[in-house]
Design a protein around this motif. Structure first.
Motif, PDB file in Angstrom:
ATOM      1  N   ALA A 133       0.837  -1.210   0.000  1.00  0.00           N
ATOM      2  CA  ALA A 133       0.000   0.000   0.000  1.00  0.00           C
ATOM      3  C   ALA A 133       0.870   1.258   0.000  1.00  0.00           C
ATOM      4  N   GLU A 134       1.964   1.248   0.779  1.00  0.00           N
ATOM      5  CA  GLU A 134       2.870   2.399   0.805  1.00  0.00           C
ATOM      6  C   GLU A 134       3.545   2.598  -0.551  1.00  0.00           C
ATOM      7  N   GLN A 135       3.946   1.494  -1.188  1.00  0.00           N
ATOM      8  CA  GLN A 135       4.576   1.596  -2.505  1.00  0.00           C
ATOM      9  C   GLN A 135       3.588   2.125  -3.539  1.00  0.00           C
ATOM     10  N   ALA A 136       2.338   1.666  -3.487  1.00  0.00           N
ATOM     11  CA  ALA A 136       1.325   2.140  -4.423  1.00  0.00           C
ATOM     12  C   ALA A 136       1.064   3.634  -4.231  1.00  0.00           C
ATOM     13  N   ARG A 137       1.031   4.067  -2.970  1.00  0.00           N
ATOM     14  CA  ARG A 137       0.829   5.490  -2.678  1.00  0.00           C
ATOM     15  C   ARG A 137       1.978   6.317  -3.243  1.00  0.00           C
TER      16      ARG A 137
END
Length: 157
Positions: A133-137
């Motif tokens: 999720a952090e990478q996608a953000r």
């Protein structure tokens, strides 16, 4: 040298264990503490080494293919623990959070115990979801600032 259960495959390890150790290294202390407090049965844990903090040299290459050079030092922490049944677990992470690496070592040891490996797999999956999720953000934020350049060819009139 006396090899305890878990030490034999530390150098190579199974692909699942290698992946889990990498994810546990990127877990936050809060995630590991929550997982520890959520364990229905907490094992007896004995320290083998550490937790301790030290430095490692970070090496780099210009362009990915050039000659290696020493970029600088990074602070890392590590710990090794042994469960009551003799299973040994190892944890390491960037930074100086000694409790985090101790807990990572405990979860590494528990991953090797069949009765608790499902619980550890759930912890690893939860941390992987957060990381994804952090990478996608970050990718969305980067894409929002993307600039497309193009070249127009002019004729020689």
């Amino acid at each position: 040298m006396n090899s305890s259960k878990g030490d034999a495959d530390f150098a190579g390890g199974t692909p699942e264990r290698q992946k889990a150790m990498g994810v546990l290294a990127r877990a936050t202390r809060a995630e590991l503490e929550a997982a520890w407090s959520g364990l229905p049965e907490k094992p007896e844990v004995f320290p083998v080494r550490g937790p301790e903090t030290g430095l490692v040299m970070v090496r780099g290459r210009i362009g990915g293919g050039g000659a290696p050079f020493n970029l600088g030092e990074a602070t890392v922490s590590r710990a090794s623990v042994r469960l009551a049944d003799g299973t040994v677990g190892h944890g390491q992470a960037l930074g100086t959070d000694l409790e985090k690496v101790r807990l990572a070592a405990v979860f590494d040891a528990l991953l090797q115990v069949s009765s608790s490996s499902l619980c550890v797999r759930q912890v690893v999956a939860s941390v992987e979801e957060r990381i994804a999720a952090e990478q996608a953000r970050r990718q969305r934020q980067t894409a929002a600032t993307r600039v497309d350049f193009f070249t127009m060819v002019r004729g020689d009139d």
